[in-house]
Design a protein around this motif. Structure first.
Motif, PDB file in Angstrom:
ATOM      1  N   ALA A 200       2.541   9.021  -2.609  1.00 17.54           N
ATOM      2  CA  ALA A 200       2.051   7.896  -3.410  1.00 17.54           C
ATOM      3  C   ALA A 200       3.208   7.160  -4.073  1.00 17.54           C
ATOM      4  CB  ALA A 200       1.067   8.396  -4.463  1.00 17.54           C
ATOM      5  N   GLU A 201       4.224   7.903  -4.508  1.00 19.07           N
ATOM      6  CA  GLU A 201       5.388   7.271  -5.117  1.00 19.07           C
ATOM      7  C   GLU A 201       6.069   6.317  -4.141  1.00 19.07           C
ATOM      8  OE1 GLU A 201       9.871   8.462  -6.602  1.00 19.07           O
ATOM      9  OE2 GLU A 201       8.244   9.905  -6.965  1.00 19.07           O
ATOM     10  N   ALA A 202       6.169   6.719  -2.889  1.00 20.31           N
ATOM     11  CA  ALA A 202       6.790   5.851  -1.886  1.00 20.31           C
ATOM     12  C   ALA A 202       5.995   4.566  -1.715  1.00 20.31           C
ATOM     13  CB  ALA A 202       6.900   6.599  -0.560  1.00 20.31           C
TER      14      ALA A 202
ATOM     15  N   ARG B 129       6.728   2.275  -4.746  1.00 20.02           N
ATOM     16  CA  ARG B 129       8.039   1.630  -4.637  1.00 20.02           C
ATOM     17  C   ARG B 129       8.014   0.487  -3.631  1.00 20.02           C
ATOM     18  NH1 ARG B 129      12.190   3.879  -7.306  1.00 20.02           N
ATOM     19  NH2 ARG B 129      11.917   5.967  -8.194  1.00 20.02           N
ATOM     20  N   ALA B 130       7.182   0.605  -2.606  1.00 24.24           N
ATOM     21  CA  ALA B 130       7.071  -0.478  -1.623  1.00 24.24           C
ATOM     22  C   ALA B 130       6.423  -1.714  -2.232  1.00 24.24           C
ATOM     23  CB  ALA B 130       6.259  -0.002  -0.410  1.00 24.24           C
ATOM     24  N   VAL B 131       5.535  -1.517  -3.222  1.00 22.23           N
ATOM     25  CA  VAL B 131       4.867  -2.632  -3.891  1.00 22.23           C
ATOM     26  C   VAL B 131       5.813  -3.326  -4.863  1.00 22.23           C
ATOM     27  CG1 VAL B 131       2.960  -3.250  -5.441  1.00 22.23           C
ATOM     28  CG2 VAL B 131       2.597  -1.588  -3.616  1.00 22.23           C
ATOM     29  N   PHE B 132       6.814  -2.581  -5.370  1.00 22.88           N
ATOM     30  CA  PHE B 132       7.775  -3.120  -6.337  1.00 22.88           C
ATOM     31  C   PHE B 132       9.182  -3.015  -5.738  1.00 22.88           C
ATOM     32  CE2 PHE B 132       4.132  -1.562  -8.736  1.00 22.88           C
ATOM     33  CZ  PHE B 132       3.822  -2.661  -9.518  1.00 22.88           C
ATOM     34  N   PRO B 133       9.493  -3.860  -4.761  1.00 23.12           N
ATOM     35  CA  PRO B 133      10.761  -3.734  -4.041  1.00 23.12           C
ATOM     36  C   PRO B 133      11.992  -3.956  -4.913  1.00 23.12           C
ATOM     37  CG  PRO B 133       9.660  -5.789  -3.475  1.00 23.12           C
ATOM     38  CD  PRO B 133       8.676  -4.985  -4.255  1.00 23.12           C
TER      39      PRO B 133
END
Length: 303
Positions: A290-292, A295-299
């Protein structure tokens, strides 16, 4: 200028019920200044904006109030970079503070970002003075029609949030009901969302973070006065005051913001109000997969 106290829940319920029958009846119940400002907006905007613009209002802490100004600038860079990474470019940001931040070249050249000098002399915490100054600038520097969103200088916006706001064109504005928290001290993420039977201890994002509401706004001075009065309160009052104004906030469909705490210069830390949020993150921490995805949503996080 201290933060305005929240109205008791019984009074909120009474005013909302009275306003549904007649704004004049609600006015007779002795509303607080923010409630009176909300009631004055009822019926003033009922149609959705045709081509809304989103304007972010960022109060920036003064250099004299912090121990690490470069860290404050770095957090602001991440915040502004999350705006620049939006899939829809229809936004602007107004920053108010004593000290103009040094920005990276790409942000410095972005004409959508404006710094408004804050020159008032204020003893102690001046965040609400700066928010008031930002709101008072809305009749000249706000959207012709769209949304004004108070946003802290260390939070991040999910890349599709502006696109959703402009596409859906909510008549009243938007509320970040679902979002993420990052404890910079532990490196752990958690999701904040509506409580459920499975997770009765959950909290919606807007109860934890002030970067949670986009208010409908035009250049009408009455809109600026209402938003100034609303943002003088803690963010838990935002949905109530918007509803009292006849401009209910529609929940954004996706988790829309990231609140970063325990990074050393949090405003909340200076008020001693971060520890329970750290416990919240520990309780609702997500796994590595879920953390990954977060992080993809907040580049721009950590970029």
């Amino acid at each position: 200028m201290a933060q305005a106290p929240a109205a008791p829940k019984w009074k909120r319920a009474a005013l909302r019920a009275a306003a549904a029958l007649s704004p004049a009846l609600a006015t007779a119940l002795g509303p607080a200044p923010s409630e009176a400002a909300a009631l004055s907006r009822r019926g003033s905007l009922s149609q959705a904006p045709l081509s809304p613009e989103v304007v972010f209002l960022i109060p920036l802490v003064g250099r004299h109030h912090v121990g690490d100004w470069q860290a404050v600038e770095a957090r602001l860079h991440e915040t502004l970079a999350s705006f620049a990474a939006q899939s829809d470019p229809g936004w602007r940001a107004l920053i108010c503070g004593q000290d103009a931040p040094e920005l990276p070249a790409a942000l410095k050249q972005d004409t959508r970002i404006t710094f408004l000098p804050f020159t008032d002399t204020v003893e102690g915490n001046d965040k609400w003075h700066k928010l008031a100054a930002l709101c008072h600038a809305l009749p000249t520097q706000g959207p012709q029609d769209g949304y004004a969103m108070p946003f802290d200088a260390d939070d991040l916006l999910a890349a599709g949030a502006v696109e959703e706001m402009r596409r859906r064109r909510s008549p009243g504005g938007y509320l970040v009901e679902s979002g993420w928290l990052l404890d910079a001290g532990s490196g752990r993420f958690a999701r904040a969302t509506r409580r459920s039977l499975a997770e009765p201890g959950q909290k919606p994002f807007w109860k934890l973070c002030g970067s949670c509401a986009a208010f409908r706004c035009t250049r009408d001075p009455g809109d600026a006065a209402f938003i100034a009065a609303a943002t003088a309160h803690e963010h838990r009052m935002f949905p109530y005051l918007a509803a009292l104004a006849g401009r209910p906030l529609a929940p954004l469909h996706q988790p829309a913001a990231l609140y970063i705490l325990n990074h050393g210069e949090n405003f909340g830390a200076r008020r001693g109000r971060v520890s329970f949020k750290a416990r919240f993150v520990e309780r609702f921490a997500v796994d590595e997969e879920a953390e990954a995805r977060i992080r993809a949503v907040f580049p721009t996080l950590g970029a």
